[in-house]
Design a protein around this motif. Structure first.
Motif, PDB file in Angstrom:
ATOM      1  N   PRO A  33       0.796  -1.232   0.000  1.00 36.78           N
ATOM      2  CA  PRO A  33       0.000   0.000   0.000  1.00 36.78           C
ATOM      3  C   PRO A  33       0.825   1.277   0.000  1.00 36.78           C
ATOM      4  CG  PRO A  33      -0.017  -1.025   2.174  1.00 36.78           C
ATOM      5  CD  PRO A  33       0.652  -2.003   1.248  1.00 36.78           C
ATOM      6  N   GLU A  34       2.142   1.156   0.243  1.00 38.78           N
ATOM      7  CA  GLU A  34       3.000   2.343   0.239  1.00 38.78           C
ATOM      8  C   GLU A  34       3.237   2.880  -1.166  1.00 38.78           C
ATOM      9  OE1 GLU A  34       6.736   1.764   2.309  1.00 38.78           O
ATOM     10  OE2 GLU A  34       5.829   0.117   3.425  1.00 38.78           O
ATOM     11  N   PHE A  35       3.019   2.039  -2.178  1.00 38.14           N
ATOM     12  CA  PHE A  35       3.361   2.414  -3.542  1.00 38.14           C
ATOM     13  C   PHE A  35       2.161   2.978  -4.289  1.00 38.14           C
ATOM     14  CE2 PHE A  35       6.541  -1.350  -3.430  1.00 38.14           C
ATOM     15  CZ  PHE A  35       7.401  -0.604  -2.637  1.00 38.14           C
ATOM     16  N   THR A  36       2.452   3.944  -5.139  1.00 41.28           N
ATOM     17  CA  THR A  36       1.455   4.448  -6.072  1.00 41.28           C
ATOM     18  C   THR A  36       2.092   4.464  -7.454  1.00 41.28           C
ATOM     19  OG1 THR A  36       0.011   6.319  -6.640  1.00 41.28           O
ATOM     20  CG2 THR A  36       2.123   6.858  -5.640  1.00 41.28           C
ATOM     21  N   PHE A  37       1.366   4.001  -8.459  1.00 41.57           N
ATOM     22  CA  PHE A  37       1.952   3.913  -9.793  1.00 41.57           C
ATOM     23  C   PHE A  37       1.973   5.286 -10.456  1.00 41.57           C
ATOM     24  CE2 PHE A  37       0.691  -0.496  -8.999  1.00 41.57           C
ATOM     25  CZ  PHE A  37       1.914  -1.096  -9.214  1.00 41.57           C
TER      26      PHE A  37
END
Length: 202
Positions: A33-37
């Motif tokens: 959940p820490e990542f955003t594309f």
């Protein structure tokens, strides 16, 4: 989602010629959940390739010019080609078959904070081939403290572990690595380790 949560997320962009591979990597990274594309590629760029060729090296350099941090996931690679990728600006190199979700997520997290990641066999190979790789005339020197820190970086230790082992503060370790990379005009920790190995400094 709060403003704080948004600001702490890590932008990630996956690039791969094979669309199925790209989707697979995005799926693995999507578990965190820490990542955003990020389609603009201003964060951590995960670049997947079959091998490290001139086109891949150019892509790494182009990403670095855009201030992206590059993590390379590659099918065919050895220690000498891994060095070329690092010198081009890659922050880390993972073998494709070793890039499971957990390893990939950990590598992207590390890349986002400027820490390099390399598959263990490649790191071992760097030591084995260091004496056979070409060196640059009038190579600079490192003092004992710098060599100790770089050896531990090469062994895969994080800043806190290095600080504890050498009885330094984490700030001191960070400062030592920064001084090395700045003085020798290197891009990151991984490049510093590769450079030191090639020059026989550690």
């Amino acid at each position: 989602m709060t403003t704080t949560e948004t600001s702490t997320r890590i932008p990630v962009r996956v690039l791969a010629a094979d669309p199925f591979l790209r989707v697979g990597l995005e799926s693995a990274l999507g578990e965190c959940p820490e990542f955003t594309f990020d389609r603009d590629g201003t964060g951590v760029q995960v670049l997947a390739a079959d091998e490290i060729d001139d086109a891949v090296l150019c892509a790494i350099r182009a990403a670095r010019e855009r201030k992206s941090t590059v993590l390379l996931v590659v099918g065919k690679v050895d220690a000498s080609t891994a060095v070329r990728a690092i010198e081009a600006g890659a922050c880390g190199v993972l073998r494709r078959e070793q890039a499971c979700a957990q390893t990939l997520i950990s590598a992207v997290r590390a890349a986002s904070t400027g820490h390099g990641t390399m598959s263990p066999d490649l790191l071992s190979g760097l030591f084995e081939t260091a004496g056979r790789l070409s060196s640059t005339p009038a190579a600079p020197s490192l003092d004992a403290r710098e060599r100790d820190v770089l050896r531990m970086v090469a062994d895969g230790h994080e800043t806190a572990e290095i600080a504890s082992a050498l009885a330094y503060s984490t700030r001191t370790v960070t400062s030592i690595v920064h001084d090395i990379t700045h003085r020798l005009r290197l891009r990151n920790r991984a490049h510093a380790v590769a450079f030191a190995l090639r020059q026989g400094l550690i």
